[in-house]
Design a protein around this motif. Sequence first.
Motif, PDB file in Angstrom:
ATOM      1  N   GLY A 161       5.158  16.285  12.958  1.00 10.33           N
ATOM      2  CA  GLY A 161       4.062  16.734  13.824  1.00 10.33           C
ATOM      3  C   GLY A 161       4.210  18.198  14.213  1.00 10.33           C
ATOM      4  N   TYR A 162       5.445  18.626  14.509  1.00  7.37           N
ATOM      5  CA  TYR A 162       5.680  20.033  14.840  1.00  7.37           C
ATOM      6  C   TYR A 162       5.338  20.927  13.654  1.00  7.37           C
ATOM      7  CZ  TYR A 162       8.466  18.005  18.659  1.00  7.37           C
ATOM      8  OH  TYR A 162       8.899  17.288  19.745  1.00  7.37           O
ATOM      9  N   ALA A 163       5.643  20.448  12.442  1.00  2.76           N
ATOM     10  CA  ALA A 163       5.325  21.227  11.244  1.00  2.76           C
ATOM     11  C   ALA A 163       3.814  21.374  11.079  1.00  2.76           C
ATOM     12  CB  ALA A 163       5.939  20.580  10.001  1.00  2.76           C
ATOM     13  N   ARG A 164       3.061  20.293  11.296  1.00  3.57           N
ATOM     14  CA  ARG A 164       1.600  20.387  11.216  1.00  3.57           C
ATOM     15  C   ARG A 164       1.070  21.382  12.252  1.00  3.57           C
ATOM     16  NH1 ARG A 164       2.254  14.912  10.354  1.00  3.57           N
ATOM     17  NH2 ARG A 164       1.904  14.407  12.552  1.00  3.57           N
ATOM     18  N   GLU A 165       1.607  21.310  13.457  1.00  2.00           N
ATOM     19  CA  GLU A 165       1.211  22.225  14.528  1.00  2.00           C
ATOM     20  C   GLU A 165       1.530  23.680  14.144  1.00  2.00           C
ATOM     21  OE1 GLU A 165       2.226  21.474  18.939  1.00  2.00           O
ATOM     22  OE2 GLU A 165       3.907  22.624  18.123  1.00  2.00           O
ATOM     23  N   PHE A 166       2.713  23.906  13.574  1.00  2.00           N
ATOM     24  CA  PHE A 166       3.135  25.243  13.152  1.00  2.00           C
ATOM     25  C   PHE A 166       2.216  25.782  12.054  1.00  2.00           C
ATOM     26  CE2 PHE A 166       5.769  27.738  10.136  1.00  2.00           C
ATOM     27  CZ  PHE A 166       6.042  28.829  10.941  1.00  2.00           C
ATOM     28  N   VAL A 167       1.947  24.964  11.042  1.00  3.14           N
ATOM     29  CA  VAL A 167       1.075  25.385   9.944  1.00  3.14           C
ATOM     30  C   VAL A 167      -0.310  25.748  10.476  1.00  3.14           C
ATOM     31  CG1 VAL A 167      -0.125  24.590   7.856  1.00  3.14           C
ATOM     32  CG2 VAL A 167       2.320  24.153   8.130  1.00  3.14           C
ATOM     33  N   GLN A 168      -0.857  24.933  11.356  1.00  6.52           N
ATOM     34  CA  GLN A 168      -2.179  25.203  11.921  1.00  6.52           C
ATOM     35  C   GLN A 168      -2.179  26.498  12.721  1.00  6.52           C
ATOM     36  OE1 GLN A 168      -4.915  23.528  11.098  1.00  6.52           O
ATOM     37  NE2 GLN A 168      -6.041  25.076  12.217  1.00  6.52           N
ATOM     38  N   ALA A 169      -1.119  26.739  13.503  1.00  5.26           N
ATOM     39  CA  ALA A 169      -1.037  27.968  14.299  1.00  5.26           C
ATOM     40  C   ALA A 169      -0.981  29.201  13.402  1.00  5.26           C
ATOM     41  CB  ALA A 169       0.175  27.927  15.223  1.00  5.26           C
ATOM     42  N   VAL A 170      -0.209  29.143  12.326  1.00  6.82           N
ATOM     43  CA  VAL A 170      -0.105  30.283  11.409  1.00  6.82           C
ATOM     44  C   VAL A 170      -1.432  30.497  10.667  1.00  6.82           C
ATOM     45  CG1 VAL A 170       1.130  31.211   9.411  1.00  6.82           C
ATOM     46  CG2 VAL A 170       2.407  30.050  11.210  1.00  6.82           C
TER      47      VAL A 170
END
Length: 178
Positions: A161-170
């Motif tokens: 979930g943190y990875a999905r959040e990170f990808v979306q933020a970038v």
Amino acid sequence: MTGVVVLVALGASALIVLLVTVFTLSATRRTRPDLGPRPPVGPGPAPDGSVAPPPRPGAVDGTWDAMIPGGGFLGAMGGSLNATFGRIDLVGGRLAFTRDGADAPDWQVPCTHLRIRQLSALAPKGDVELNGPMGPVRCTVSRERVNRFTQNGFKDLREQGYAREFVQAVLTNGAVHG
């Protein structure tokens, strides 16, 4: 004898309820420090003189703990034996990696110069691949401290979930998916 069977059945039921509760709480626990819309700012020069474009609507800043696996077989399998640990900061449309104990980032890149993708929904951790001027970088990102010597399956689920959040933020800061 019947009393023993009843006690064993009750004990087994209680154990199953306890395990389901622990799994549910561990899998859904999320920490989200310092993530949110940022105030509008104009583009400003970075230390290298480059100027990032203004942020897209909904762009966010944030900080994630990160592990960049080392080379060789262990690195390819996601092992932490020869990995580099640090922090990835997303500030003002720029992404920077700073290793633990360092005063300055190892690299800092405008998000508009990056390609990013989450490696797989089936990956056991929050694995992400970045491609940009710093070269290809595979990393595990987390809002929690990345484990160095132990494994935690529940935490690995949260890291996806943190990875999905990170990808979306970038991506909202100008990167390209891929």
